[in-house]
Scaffold this motif. Structure first.
Motif, PDB file in Angstrom:
ATOM      1  N   LEU A  36      36.157  88.269   6.568  1.00 41.17           N
ATOM      2  CA  LEU A  36      35.934  89.259   5.525  1.00 41.17           C
ATOM      3  C   LEU A  36      36.925  90.402   5.685  1.00 41.17           C
ATOM      4  O   LEU A  36      36.972  91.029   6.721  1.00 41.17           O
ATOM      5  N   ASP A  91      31.682  93.513  14.103  1.00 36.81           N
ATOM      6  CA  ASP A  91      31.306  93.082  12.766  1.00 36.81           C
ATOM      7  C   ASP A  91      32.460  93.376  11.803  1.00 36.81           C
ATOM      8  O   ASP A  91      32.998  94.482  11.767  1.00 36.81           O
ATOM      9  N   ILE A 132      32.800  93.935   8.757  1.00 36.98           N
ATOM     10  CA  ILE A 132      32.692  95.014   7.786  1.00 36.98           C
ATOM     11  C   ILE A 132      32.945  96.347   8.464  1.00 36.98           C
ATOM     12  O   ILE A 132      33.625  97.231   7.933  1.00 36.98           O
ATOM     13  N   ALA A 179      32.501  82.806   5.776  1.00 37.03           N
ATOM     14  CA  ALA A 179      33.161  84.117   5.744  1.00 37.03           C
ATOM     15  C   ALA A 179      32.272  85.145   6.398  1.00 37.03           C
ATOM     16  O   ALA A 179      31.097  85.265   6.085  1.00 37.03           O
ATOM     17  N   GLY A 180      32.830  85.915   7.319  1.00 36.05           N
ATOM     18  CA  GLY A 180      32.087  87.000   7.930  1.00 36.05           C
ATOM     19  C   GLY A 180      31.406  86.611   9.224  1.00 36.05           C
ATOM     20  O   GLY A 180      30.921  87.469   9.947  1.00 36.05           O
ATOM     21  N   GLN A 181      31.357  85.343   9.543  1.00 36.38           N
ATOM     22  CA  GLN A 181      30.685  84.965  10.778  1.00 36.38           C
ATOM     23  C   GLN A 181      31.697  84.705  11.871  1.00 36.38           C
ATOM     24  O   GLN A 181      32.669  83.977  11.660  1.00 36.38           O
TER      25      GLN A 181
END
Lengths: 457, 406
Positions: A171, A239, A241, A450-452
């Protein structure tokens, strides 16, 4: 049809599948999802038809209001190509288009690919709404359309960067920060090189070289920031984000600080070369279309080329397949020997390069110097374009065009003094972003992983 | 004693993070000190001393700006009249004034992060709350109600308005899966447009003003001051903020609802399996979050500032995220971190004025703080200390999945 009950009354009642005499032309799938898709498609079709009827209603009251659209014939000269109709006629055309699409949707059912048709529908409606708001005033649309392409360019480039990152499973919400830093670096480096090349023989310096070096520096810096984001997310499992937010905040802080501390007292560092519009040799002489499409800044053509190149690379090459595998199911990709970590680092590196390019557009092509926080949320609109375009480069380009048009139409309307409050017009791109992200124009599914964070081995 | 050691261990990473970030900021100050750097060829030691002196000058100004100038404090002791006392304690009261909205928005961020919702919309929720308070305050201008009643009603308006603005992204996420990072950021931008629009008409705008500023409401409604000395602004908003920290702590750790919120943050699927409504938790958390931020905005616009303008929030949303992370998403930690950030912000302003180092450096320093707190491995490698793994309260959320199956 009928339910057959076994003798005794107990047991499961078996239901017969309806025979073909009651089936419709649309292939019926069984199950909840299929019925839901059918119901959604019918609702959508009805909505389109309803939109058509609404347009006819608008048309009935506005046949007397003229609508005049002007286009420049050539780049030089003041000849204008004029389309003069009435607002009513435009609404009628829009209504017919909507009704046709609605009928197609209802007839073809859930398998009907309505998104491309939505884009086609956009044109008559945009003209109709524009004419209605202008209510009789003339409008020169050449600038509006050419500005649409120009304003869409940083969004397109940002969206391409976002697509590359997310397709690999990372992400990337740091588009805004990378663009801002890219803008700052391009300005400072470009100004330094331009100043250094100013000699007695050529007092204006070498703007082309300065531009190229400035843009390269911006791209390099963006790439470094991309690697930083990848490193934080992969190596330190931050993370993604939060890591992206860190880069965004850090970018605002450091560029604002530099602007106030260094650029204020050294204005020669804030005078970058200007990238002007270029006329493509034969194409820009085409009447009407030439001034709109073929007299733009080189950035626009680079971005369109990148869209095509990336589409090919993502969907037609082995590299693209590996990229998509890393984003969808990295565990499976890992077992086949794909180095997911390396792909993610590379993807963010390329994304950073493109973001740096996008950032350099703002000061070099439009503003002429670096301003505080000059990206003004474009990085986030680019993210919305990624989602709007269903993570496909061409879709994202189309979305960027929509946003660019909203922006340039707002300028036109405020110049012509249309009765719309500027705050509403200013909010339109952001409202559209929310609508898109909320899936009102249909739910799209992003890369599953996505994001993991991914653990190799 | 073990309580103290566990407290110290929890504070180790954040403290080192702040220290490292300040050092990085100092390096940035030095390498942008072009005047001194240009002398490095001719007088290297002098240039370096001058550059380091610039850093000390800047940070010194930040310290005195945050806590008080020793000269003025000494003058207050010698001559304890109201004016000297006020001048002496003004810096620290301004620090507390700056900390108050940070506490509110920090609590908002903490409660939403704990539920797994990344609420980046603190700015927007704060200004919309402020708008709600302004609307109520201006409407009740000639109502004849006592000031305290108008205050309570205005704060209620702020809470409702901010709660609504926070509810929107929560609702969108729960029903459509719209990622709250994007929706909250978009709503921030839209919020500033709404404020500009609201300040267009004469209803709210200050009479005869060319800039979009609202009427100054201090003549008929204000938040009572704690210390009633000239030029001091510290009011009971600060006390309410501390109270809200206690309320949030009670809500999160001593009620069933709070348990549900935290469970949703730890593992949304497991929470849903246990029968808790994940979407409901999301919407509730975002609404409470917005309400807290809105309350902060209400106290700002009625108490410390007195009128509404578009730059009321000043990027507080991102600072609040930093301090909430620094505080490990604990309400008590939020208060401590907000005091620290209040000192940094207030001091930073002074630093900009007195020493010429622009206060935007603080934004950069805060970003570094977040990065170092979120990646403790960096602290470990820089300082060679043993650090615990990052706090599990911060859960990664799947970005595009809605809360409930559609």
């Amino acid at each position: 049809m009928t339910a057959t009950v076994p003798p005794g009354g107990e047991g499961v009642a078996a239901t017969e599948i309806p025979t073909s005499s009651t089936a419709s032309a649309v292939p019926q799938g069984e199950g909840l999802a299929a019925r839901r898709a059918l119901r959604d498609s019918r609702i959508r079709g009805a909505a389109f038809i309803g939109l058509g009827l609404l347009s006819f209603a608008f048309a009935s009251t506005s046949f007397s209001i003229p609508a005049t659209f002007l286009f420049r014939l050539q780049n030089q000269g003041s000849e204008r190509f004029e389309i003069a109709t009435t607002v009513g006629l435009l609404w009628v055309l829009a209504g017919i288009a909507a009704a046709v699409v609605g009928a197609l949707q209802v007839w073809r059912g859930p398998t009907f690919r309505w998104r491309p048709w939505l884009l086609v529908l956009l044109f008559p409606f945009v003209f109709a709404i524009l004419a209605a708001v202008l209510s009789g005033r003339e409008a020169n649309l050449t600038r509006v359309f050419s500005n649409t392409l120009e304003l869409a360019t940083p969004l397109t480039l940002g969206a391409l960067a976002g697509i590359l990152s997310e397709r690999s499973g990372m992400l990337n919400i740091a588009l805004e920060g990378k663009m801002l830093v890219g803008a700052c670096v391009a300005v400072v480096v470009g100004s330094v090189v331009l100043g250094a090349t100013k000699t007695e023989a050529s007092p204006a310096g070498e703007p082309l070289i300065a531009t190229l070096i400035g843009v390269s520096a911006a791209m390099l810096t963006g790439a470094l920031l991309g690697l930083l984001l990848a490193w934080l997310g992969i190596r330190h499992k931050v993370d993604q984000i939060i890591a992206g937010t860190v880069i965004n905040i850090g970018a605002v802080g450091i560029t604002s600080f530099l602007f106030l501390r260094v650029l204020g007292s050294n204005p020669q560092l804030n005078q970058p070369p200007n990238v002007a519009a270029m006329d493509l040799p034969f194409l820009s002489d085409i009447p009407v279309l030439g001034p709109i499409l073929f007299s733009l800044r080189p950035y626009v053509y680079v971005s369109i080329a990148l869209v095509l190149v990336l589409t090919y690379m993502i969907y037609r090459t082995r590299w693209g397949l590996r990229l998509r595998a890393s984003g969808e199911k990295p565990a499976a990709a890992g077992t086949v020997g794909i180095n997911v970590v390396k792909i993610r680092y590379r993807a963010l590196l390329y994304a950073g390069l493109i973001c740096g390019l996008a950032g350099s557009y703002l000061p070099l092509a439009t503003a002429g110097s670096f301003q505080l926080e000059m990206t003004a949320g474009k990085g986030f609109i680019a993210l919305a374009a990624v989602i709007f375009g269903a993570w496909h480069p061409i879709g994202a380009f189309a979305a960027a065009l929509v946003f660019g048009f909203a922006d340039s139409a707002q300028t036109l309307l405020s110049i012509l003094g249309a009765q719309v409050p500027p705050q509403l017009l200013n909010s339109v791109p952001y409202l559209i972003t929310i609508i898109v992200v909320a899936g009102v124009v249909g739910r799209v599914r992003g890369p599953a992983a996505a994001g993991q964070p991914y653990e190799q081995g | 004693m073990s309580r103290l050691t566990s407290l110290l261990r929890r504070a180790l990473v954040p403290s080192l993070a702040v220290l490292t970030a300040l050092i990085l900021g100092g390096i940035v100050i030095i390498i942008t000190d072009l005047e001194h750097l240009s002398q490095i060829g001719t007088d290297p030691l002098g240039a370096l001393a001058g550059a380091v002196g610039g850093v000390l000058n800047g940070y010194g100004a930040m310290l005195t700006g945050a806590f008080g100038h020793p000269d003025r404090i000494a003058a207050a002791f010698e001559n304890p009249v109201p004016r000297t006392i006020a001048t002496a304690i003004r810096p620290i009261t301004e620090t507390l004034v700056a900390a108050t909205p940070l506490i509110f928005v920090g609590l908002a961020v903490a409660i939403s992060f704990r539920t797994g919702m990344f609420n980046i919309g603190g700015d927007g929720q704060l200004v919309i709350g402020a708008l709600g308070a302004t609307f109520v305050g201006v409407s009740l201008q000639n109502s004849g109600l006592p000031s305290l009643v108008i205050l309570v009603l205005a704060i209620a308006g702020a809470v409702l308005a901010g709660g609504f603005w926070g509810f929107i992204p929560g609702f969108l996420k729960a029903r459509t899966g719209a990622h709250e990072v994007i929706t909250t950021i978009m709503l921030n931008i839209i919020a500033s447009q709404v404020i500009l629009f609201a300040l267009l008409g004469d209803a709210l705008r200050q009479a005869g003003s060319s800039t979009p500023v609202s009427k100054n409401m201090s003549p008929w409604v204000d938040v009572p001051l704690i210390i009633n000395l000239p030029a001091l602004r510290l009011d009971y908003g600060f006390v309410v903020a501390l109270l809200m920290a206690g309320v949030v702590s009670w809500l999160l750790f001593r009620t069933t609802k709070g348990y549900e919120l935290r469970a949703a943050g730890f593992n949304m699927t497991a929470a849903r399996y246990a029968g808790m409504s994940a979407g409901g938790s999301m919407m509730l958390a975002m609404a409470i979050s917005g309400a807290l931020a809105g309350m902060g905005g209400g106290f700002m616009v009625i108490g410390t500032v007195g009128q509404l303008s578009n730059d009321l929030s000043g990027g507080i949303g991102f600072n609040a995220i930093a301090l909430a992370l620094l505080a490990g998403l604990r309400p008590s930690g939020v208060v401590v971190a907000a005091l620290l950030f209040g000192a940094l912000t207030n001091g930073g302003k002074q630093m900009g004025i007195e020493s010429g180092v622009p206060s935007q450096l603080l934004t950069f320093i805060i970003a570094m703080v977040i990065m170092l707190v979120a990646a403790p491995g960096l602290i470990r490698s820089i300082w060679r200390v043993r650090v615990a793994k990052p706090a599990p309260e911060i859960a990664s959320v799947s970005p595009t999945a809605p809360a409930e199956p559609a």
